[in-house]
Motif scaffolding. Structure first.
Motif, PDB file in Angstrom:
ATOM      1  N   ILE A 103       0.855  -1.192   0.000  1.00 58.49           N
ATOM      2  CA  ILE A 103       0.000   0.000   0.000  1.00 58.49           C
ATOM      3  C   ILE A 103       0.886   1.236   0.000  1.00 58.49           C
ATOM      4  O   ILE A 103       1.779   1.375   0.840  1.00 58.49           O
ATOM      5  CB  ILE A 103      -0.939   0.009   1.220  1.00 58.49           C
ATOM      6  N   GLU A 104       0.661   2.140  -0.931  1.00 59.26           N
ATOM      7  CA  GLU A 104       1.485   3.340  -1.043  1.00 59.26           C
ATOM      8  C   GLU A 104       1.143   4.350   0.054  1.00 59.26           C
ATOM      9  O   GLU A 104      -0.004   4.460   0.475  1.00 59.26           O
ATOM     10  CB  GLU A 104       1.286   3.998  -2.416  1.00 59.26           C
ATOM     11  N   LYS A 150      -0.546   6.033   6.316  1.00 57.37           N
ATOM     12  CA  LYS A 150      -1.890   6.273   6.838  1.00 57.37           C
ATOM     13  C   LYS A 150      -1.783   6.675   8.303  1.00 57.37           C
ATOM     14  O   LYS A 150      -1.090   6.031   9.093  1.00 57.37           O
ATOM     15  CB  LYS A 150      -2.752   5.021   6.705  1.00 57.37           C
ATOM     16  N   ASP A 200      -2.109 -11.114   3.037  1.00 55.67           N
ATOM     17  CA  ASP A 200      -3.372 -10.453   2.706  1.00 55.67           C
ATOM     18  C   ASP A 200      -4.573 -11.396   2.800  1.00 55.67           C
ATOM     19  O   ASP A 200      -5.703 -10.990   2.532  1.00 55.67           O
ATOM     20  CB  ASP A 200      -3.296  -9.867   1.286  1.00 55.67           C
TER      21      ASP A 200
END
Length: 379
Positions: free
Chosen positions: A164-165, A168, A354
């Motif tokens: 994930i870029e 967060k 995942d």
């Protein structure tokens, strides 16, 4: 050298610190001259490797740590206080096991029910920042002190996740965290026990869990030590004595002596045992897995373990801080070396990061149910 007078300031024997897995030599600060003399005495008398007085002479604490292994560490009074809180199972924070690797801080596992767990943090998540400040390259203890704080206050964590870029941000409200050493349930007729940590309470909790499962007619169990970084040597020995038949559990080799912890169990309580492990199963977890594997009382499923086969002691120092050093190595019942190697499972089962399915646990349950069917057919 007059400072080589042996001192009895031992507080506990650890296989691995419970909430922080330190993989680098920490920076030493805030120590006193009496602290330094005490540390030199401790190293001289008890380090797993013989270190001469001449090699210790005129060394600063920073220089001493460089000649010791990666698990030896100085704790200033505040850090020691936090460590004792973790060992007693209660502290104020976000509720997650963390470690440092190559200058980055990673989540090992969130504690079930904690703020980190509710925020859906995952094993392998990098804590990139704390309150908008990058913690890359920061000492592990310093980073942990930033994350922790008074109950009810908030901390903003920047989390980076593989695949994930970007980063967060999570605003987490700190809570009083009580670490439950184990949880257990019954899955498809199989007992499932998750050991989160090997603390002073683990063996009693484990005895209660196995007693309850046995009372319900359970004859097959899965013991899950995935992501368990270790804990008390005494604790894992006591747990092993409830599983492993009469004979050696683990061999401990100190610099000048050896000792063997043994089991006195005549007949195992369970017919079928599986130990679930992964690359974050370390130290005390590896002692349990090796004992079960070598005695052939059960089956190991998962991925190769961490490979930490050493024992540390923590000492109180005159200035209020503490010092941890490696004083022994341990070997499996068959005297196999674990340090730097780990435990290779009988069945290697990878867990996809995942995947919402616990592939390893499902494999273990299926394996045990098939084994039960075969055993019934053979009767």
């Amino acid at each position: 050298m007059h400072y080589f007078k042996k001192k009895s300031i031992l507080i506990t024997v650890l296989a691995l610190a419970l909430l922080v897995i330190s993989t680098t030599v920490a920076q030493a600060t805030e120590y006193t001259e009496p602290d330094l003399n005490a540390i030199k005495s401790i190293i001289y008398h008890n380090n797993v490797e013989q270190i001469t007085a001449e090699k210790l002479e005129s060394k600063t604490l920073e220089e001493l740590l460089k000649i010791l292994d990666e698990h030896s560490k100085y704790y200033n009074p505040e850090e020691l206080h936090h460590l004792i809180e973790r060992l007693t199972g209660e502290y104020s924070g976000i509720g997650a096991y963390v470690k440092e690797e190559e200058g980055r801080i990673y989540i090992v596992e969130p504690i079930k029910g904690s703020p980190a767990y509710r925020a859906k943090f995952r094993a392998g998540d990098e804590i990139f920042s704390v309150n908008w400040k990058s913690i890359r390259g920061m000492d592990l203890s310093e980073a942990v002190n930033l994350i922790r704080g008074k109950t009810g206050t908030r901390v903003v964590l920047g989390i980076r996740r593989e695949g994930i870029e970007g980063t967060k941000l999570f605003s987490i409200k700190r809570e009083q965290i009580t670490i439950e050493p184990i949880t257990y349930e019954i899955i498809e007729g199989i007992g499932y026990i998750r050991i989160h940590t090997f603390s002073e309470l683990t063996s009693t909790s484990f005895l209660n869990a196995t007693g309850e499962l046995s009372a319900q007619g359970i004859t097959s169990i899965v013991i899950d030590v995935r992501n368990n970084p270790g804990g008390s040597l005494d604790s894992v020995v006591e747990v092993s004595r409830l599983l492993v038949p009469k004979g050696p559990i683990v061999h401990i080799e100190y610099r000048d002596s050896k000792t063997t912890h043994v089991s006195f169990l005549r007949k195992p309580f369970f017919e079928n045992i599986v130990i679930l492990v992964n690359e974050r199963s370390a130290s005390a977890s590896e002692i349990l897995a090796a004992a079960v594997q070598d005695t052939k009382v059960g089956t190991i499923i998962g991925t190769t373990t961490y490979g930490k086969g050493s024992v540390q002691r923590i000492y109180f120092l005159p200035g209020g801080g503490g010092f941890k050093q490696t004083e022994a190595i341990y070997l499996s019942p068959n005297k196999n070396i674990i340090d730097g190697i780990g435990i290779t499972p009988d069945y290697i089962v990878e867990q996809e990061l995942d995947s919402e399915t616990d592939i390893q646990l499902e494999f273990a349950i299926e394996y045990l149910n098939k084994r039960k069917i075969n055993q019934e057919a053979a009767k």
